[in-house]
Motif scaffolding. Sequence first.
Motif, PDB file in Angstrom:
ATOM      1  N   CYS A 125       0.833  -1.204   0.000  1.00  0.00           N
ATOM      2  CA  CYS A 125       0.000   0.000   0.000  1.00  0.00           C
ATOM      3  C   CYS A 125       0.868   1.254   0.000  1.00  0.00           C
ATOM      4  N   HIS A 126       0.543   2.211  -0.878  1.00  0.00           N
ATOM      5  CA  HIS A 126       1.339   3.437  -0.984  1.00  0.00           C
ATOM      6  C   HIS A 126       0.779   4.562  -0.125  1.00  0.00           C
ATOM      7  N   ASN A 127      -0.281   4.283   0.628  1.00  0.00           N
ATOM      8  CA  ASN A 127      -0.838   5.287   1.542  1.00  0.00           C
ATOM      9  C   ASN A 127      -0.683   4.813   2.990  1.00  0.00           C
ATOM     10  N   ALA A 128       0.530   4.456   3.352  1.00  0.00           N
ATOM     11  CA  ALA A 128       0.774   3.849   4.663  1.00  0.00           C
ATOM     12  C   ALA A 128       0.285   4.717   5.811  1.00  0.00           C
ATOM     13  N   SER A 129       0.483   6.016   5.729  1.00  0.00           N
ATOM     14  CA  SER A 129       0.098   6.880   6.842  1.00  0.00           C
ATOM     15  C   SER A 129      -1.410   6.867   7.056  1.00  0.00           C
ATOM     16  N   LEU A 130      -2.199   6.743   5.993  1.00  0.00           N
ATOM     17  CA  LEU A 130      -3.655   6.707   6.117  1.00  0.00           C
ATOM     18  C   LEU A 130      -4.122   5.409   6.754  1.00  0.00           C
ATOM     19  N   VAL A 131      -3.341   4.346   6.535  1.00  0.00           N
ATOM     20  CA  VAL A 131      -3.728   3.020   7.009  1.00  0.00           C
ATOM     21  C   VAL A 131      -3.244   2.749   8.428  1.00  0.00           C
ATOM     22  N   LEU A 132      -1.988   3.112   8.702  1.00  0.00           N
ATOM     23  CA  LEU A 132      -1.362   2.729   9.969  1.00  0.00           C
ATOM     24  C   LEU A 132      -1.599   3.727  11.088  1.00  0.00           C
ATOM     25  N   SER A 133      -2.020   4.926  10.757  1.00  0.00           N
ATOM     26  CA  SER A 133      -2.242   5.950  11.788  1.00  0.00           C
ATOM     27  C   SER A 133      -3.649   6.522  11.682  1.00  0.00           C
ATOM     28  N   PRO A 134      -4.668   5.658  11.838  1.00  0.00           N
ATOM     29  CA  PRO A 134      -6.044   6.112  11.619  1.00  0.00           C
ATOM     30  C   PRO A 134      -6.534   7.123  12.639  1.00  0.00           C
ATOM     31  N   ASP A 135      -5.857   7.210  13.797  1.00  0.00           N
ATOM     32  CA  ASP A 135      -6.327   8.109  14.853  1.00  0.00           C
ATOM     33  C   ASP A 135      -5.619   9.461  14.852  1.00  0.00           C
ATOM     34  N   GLN A 136      -4.728   9.680  13.893  1.00  0.00           N
ATOM     35  CA  GLN A 136      -4.064  10.976  13.864  1.00  0.00           C
ATOM     36  C   GLN A 136      -5.080  12.064  13.518  1.00  0.00           C
ATOM     37  N   PRO A 137      -4.865  13.261  14.015  1.00  0.00           N
ATOM     38  CA  PRO A 137      -5.822  14.344  13.748  1.00  0.00           C
ATOM     39  C   PRO A 137      -6.001  14.582  12.259  1.00  0.00           C
ATOM     40  N   SER A 138      -7.195  15.008  11.890  1.00  0.00           N
ATOM     41  CA  SER A 138      -7.447  15.337  10.488  1.00  0.00           C
ATOM     42  C   SER A 138      -6.477  16.410  10.022  1.00  0.00           C
ATOM     43  N   GLY A 187      -9.023   6.548   0.026  1.00  0.00           N
ATOM     44  CA  GLY A 187      -8.514   6.254   1.351  1.00  0.00           C
ATOM     45  C   GLY A 187      -7.101   5.746   1.287  1.00  0.00           C
ATOM     46  N   GLY A 188      -6.799   4.929   2.304  1.00  0.00           N
ATOM     47  CA  GLY A 188      -7.624   4.173   3.235  1.00  0.00           C
ATOM     48  C   GLY A 188      -8.803   3.470   2.589  1.00  0.00           C
ATOM     49  N   GLU A 189      -9.774   3.154   3.440  1.00  0.00           N
ATOM     50  CA  GLU A 189     -11.025   2.562   2.987  1.00  0.00           C
ATOM     51  C   GLU A 189     -12.166   3.474   3.408  1.00  0.00           C
ATOM     52  N   PRO A 190     -12.725   4.247   2.472  1.00  0.00           N
ATOM     53  CA  PRO A 190     -13.708   5.270   2.830  1.00  0.00           C
ATOM     54  C   PRO A 190     -14.984   4.735   3.466  1.00  0.00           C
ATOM     55  N   THR A 191     -15.364   3.483   3.150  1.00  0.00           N
ATOM     56  CA  THR A 191     -16.632   2.983   3.683  1.00  0.00           C
ATOM     57  C   THR A 191     -16.578   2.712   5.187  1.00  0.00           C
ATOM     58  N   LEU A 192     -15.411   2.850   5.802  1.00  0.00           N
ATOM     59  CA  LEU A 192     -15.310   2.742   7.265  1.00  0.00           C
ATOM     60  C   LEU A 192     -15.790   4.013   7.957  1.00  0.00           C
ATOM     61  N   ALA A 193     -15.893   5.108   7.223  1.00  0.00           N
ATOM     62  CA  ALA A 193     -16.255   6.408   7.819  1.00  0.00           C
ATOM     63  C   ALA A 193     -17.766   6.468   8.055  1.00  0.00           C
ATOM     64  N   PRO A 194     -18.216   6.580   9.309  1.00  0.00           N
ATOM     65  CA  PRO A 194     -19.656   6.617   9.579  1.00  0.00           C
ATOM     66  C   PRO A 194     -20.377   7.758   8.877  1.00  0.00           C
ATOM     67  N   LYS A 195     -19.679   8.858   8.657  1.00  0.00           N
ATOM     68  CA  LYS A 195     -20.325  10.032   8.057  1.00  0.00           C
ATOM     69  C   LYS A 195     -20.131  10.108   6.546  1.00  0.00           C
ATOM     70  N   LEU A 196     -19.737   8.984   5.928  1.00  0.00           N
ATOM     71  CA  LEU A 196     -19.543   8.996   4.479  1.00  0.00           C
ATOM     72  C   LEU A 196     -20.819   9.376   3.727  1.00  0.00           C
ATOM     73  N   PRO A 197     -21.992   8.821   4.064  1.00  0.00           N
ATOM     74  CA  PRO A 197     -23.200   9.242   3.330  1.00  0.00           C
ATOM     75  C   PRO A 197     -23.464  10.741   3.428  1.00  0.00           C
ATOM     76  N   ALA A 198     -23.247  11.318   4.605  1.00  0.00           N
ATOM     77  CA  ALA A 198     -23.465  12.766   4.771  1.00  0.00           C
ATOM     78  C   ALA A 198     -22.483  13.557   3.918  1.00  0.00           C
ATOM     79  N   LEU A 199     -21.231  13.107   3.868  1.00  0.00           N
ATOM     80  CA  LEU A 199     -20.242  13.779   3.023  1.00  0.00           C
ATOM     81  C   LEU A 199     -20.666  13.720   1.560  1.00  0.00           C
TER      82      LEU A 199
END
Length: 231
Positions: free
Chosen positions: A34-47, A72-84
């Motif tokens: 995966c070329h987006n390691a920071s998005l995957v391995l640090s999911p709790d970092q501030p936006s 992403g990452g995997e966008p479907t994990l975001a609870p507010k994806l439909p609202a976005l």
Amino acid sequence: MNIQGFTKTTLLDYPGKIAAVIFLGGCNFRCPFCHNASLVLSPDQPSLCSLEDILNTLKKRRNLLDGVCISGGEPTLAPKLPALCQDIKSMGYSIKLDTNGTNPGLLKELAENKLIDYAAMDIKTSPQNYPLLTGVSHPDIDKIRQSAQWLLAGSIPFEFRTTVVRELHSDEDFIEIGQWLAGAPQYFLQAYQDSAQVIHPGFTPCRKDEMEHFLELLRPSIPSVQLRGID
């Protein structure tokens, strides 16, 4: 909403459209390439990006852009994806969703509510080798199959795509993928590119002739398969 990146303009990420890209943090896979390691391995970092700022930017660029990619990452994990998606659709944009296919229920819901217009589903490898390629011992292959089958039914425009890694993919993988996704209208193979940003650097890309060999294995069942990003 954990937004970890925003690209204001791209000609590459949404076929046929000038688009922006929103990158959401967090993923349920740990693909070593995966070329987006920071998005995957640090999911709790501030936006890193403010949703308000992004929406304001999209409003200002309505005359310049045709669509928005949510990745992403995997966008479907975001609870507010439909609202976005709803916020973006209210501005008149077309939306492309990048997904690994592990949330078929949400994928279907978004499409049925006309909150996405195009889906790009990553096919990591043949189903039996998903544990190796995803870094997850027991990925839910049934859900991945459900997403692929639902897309193949033609509910919305879509593509399948596979990042090909010399050390991780074999002829047998692509023969099995061809049987699994037979008749897919769009399937792209893209060569892995090593960088310091991948989860486990050190893999190597296939040469063009190796990629073309995989195309030939797939074409009997997926005639439309193509290479992407390879000269």
